[in-house]
Scaffold this active site. Sequence first.
Site, short mmCIF file in Angstrom:
data_model
loop_
_atom_site.label_atom_id
_atom_site.label_comp_id
_atom_site.label_asym_id
_atom_site.label_seq_id
_atom_site.Cartn_x
_atom_site.Cartn_y
_atom_site.Cartn_z
N GLY A 1 72.59 68.12 40.72
CA GLY A 1 73.54 69.22 40.69
C GLY A 1 74.73 68.89 41.57
CG MET B 1 74.19 65.44 29.89
SD MET B 1 73.62 66.92 30.74
CE MET B 1 74.12 66.61 32.44
N GLY C 1 71.02 64.15 36.44
CA GLY C 1 70.12 63.82 37.54
C GLY C 1 70.34 64.63 38.80
CB SER D 1 76.68 73.59 42.68
OG SER D 1 77.53 72.98 41.75
N GLY E 1 79.10 70.40 36.48
CA GLY E 1 80.41 70.62 37.11
C GLY E 1 81.21 71.78 36.54
CG HIS F 1 68.83 69.42 30.30
ND1 HIS F 1 69.88 69.27 31.18
CD2 HIS F 1 68.81 68.30 29.54
CE1 HIS F 1 70.46 68.10 30.97
NE2 HIS F 1 69.83 67.49 29.98
CG ASP G 1 73.92 70.76 32.20
OD1 ASP G 1 74.32 71.13 33.32
OD2 ASP G 1 72.74 70.41 31.98
C1 DX5 Z 1 72.34 67.81 35.97
C2 DX5 Z 1 71.71 69.02 35.35
C3 DX5 Z 1 72.52 70.24 35.44
C4 DX5 Z 1 72.88 70.65 36.85
C5 DX5 Z 1 74.19 71.36 36.79
O1 DX5 Z 1 71.65 66.68 35.63
O2 DX5 Z 1 71.43 68.80 33.98
O3 DX5 Z 1 71.95 71.32 34.71
O4 DX5 Z 1 71.94 71.48 37.45
O5 DX5 Z 1 74.57 71.62 38.10
P1 DX5 Z 1 76.10 71.80 38.48
O6 DX5 Z 1 76.59 73.01 37.76
O7 DX5 Z 1 76.04 71.97 39.95
O8 DX5 Z 1 76.82 70.55 38.04
ZN ZN Z 2 70.82 70.58 32.77
#
Ligand code: DX5
Ligand code: ZN
Length: 217
Positions: free
Chosen positions: A145, A138, A143, A199, A178, A66, A176
């Site tokens: 996690g 998204m 940016g 996470s 949360g 990504h 992707d």
């Molecule tokens: C955020 C990333 C995600 C992130 C997701 O910008 O694209 O892939 O790692 O992490 P969680 O599941 O903790 O939201």
């Molecule tokens: Zn991602």
Amino acid sequence: MSIIISPSLLSVDFLELKTELERLNTVDDLWLHLDIMDSHFVPNLTFGEPVLNKIKTISKHKLDAHFMVTNPDFFVENFKSVGLHNFTFHWEAVTHHDRLIQKIKEHYPSVGISLNPSTPVSLVPNYIWSKVDLVLLMSVNPGFGGQKFIPEIVDKVIELDQIRHTHNLNFQIQVDGGINEQNAGYLIQAGANNLVAGSYIFSEPHKNYSDRIQKIR
Ligand code: DX5
Ligand code: ZN
């Protein structure tokens, strides 16, 4: 369509990377989600091609990259030898979408486009849908996690699923940000078939990732 879970390495303990990748190898039917950030398209910075080359030697899973970068074109060339399965770029970062999609297709089995939470599905012209293998919606601002899921994204999943039906296509709908066992169910009902989770999976205290992955499924 089968449900694919894509653990995002962003939340992994990087000092334990080898062990963590081996743990994930004990679970089947995963993609490994790799968040490439350039500290420009998004404020954060992650890893690049040398790290991915090492990951590739250990992980048995399909590599799902990504690219949260301003210039994905550069990375198409730069990552050619890594053996990525999927290459997703952000719609907002690019002017000549069609040209980039064609270029990615020359080197990678699967091409994805990603839309930020504030980018409407209607911004993508209809002729694009048949050219992509995956659309990443998204559900947090990219940016970082560990952010909170934006529930309004479910409407975008439904809209995209309708587009998929109308045009008789089978691109994947990936969500992707949360994702956890609470929201996974209604995202899948809405039409998503590929869920990224960072996470939620890697915060499992006993590192029993298969349990968390199974809960999402
Ligand atoms: C955020 C990333 C995600 C992130 C997701 O910008 O694209 O892939 O790692 O992490 P969680 O599941 O903790 O939201
Ligand atoms: Zn991602």
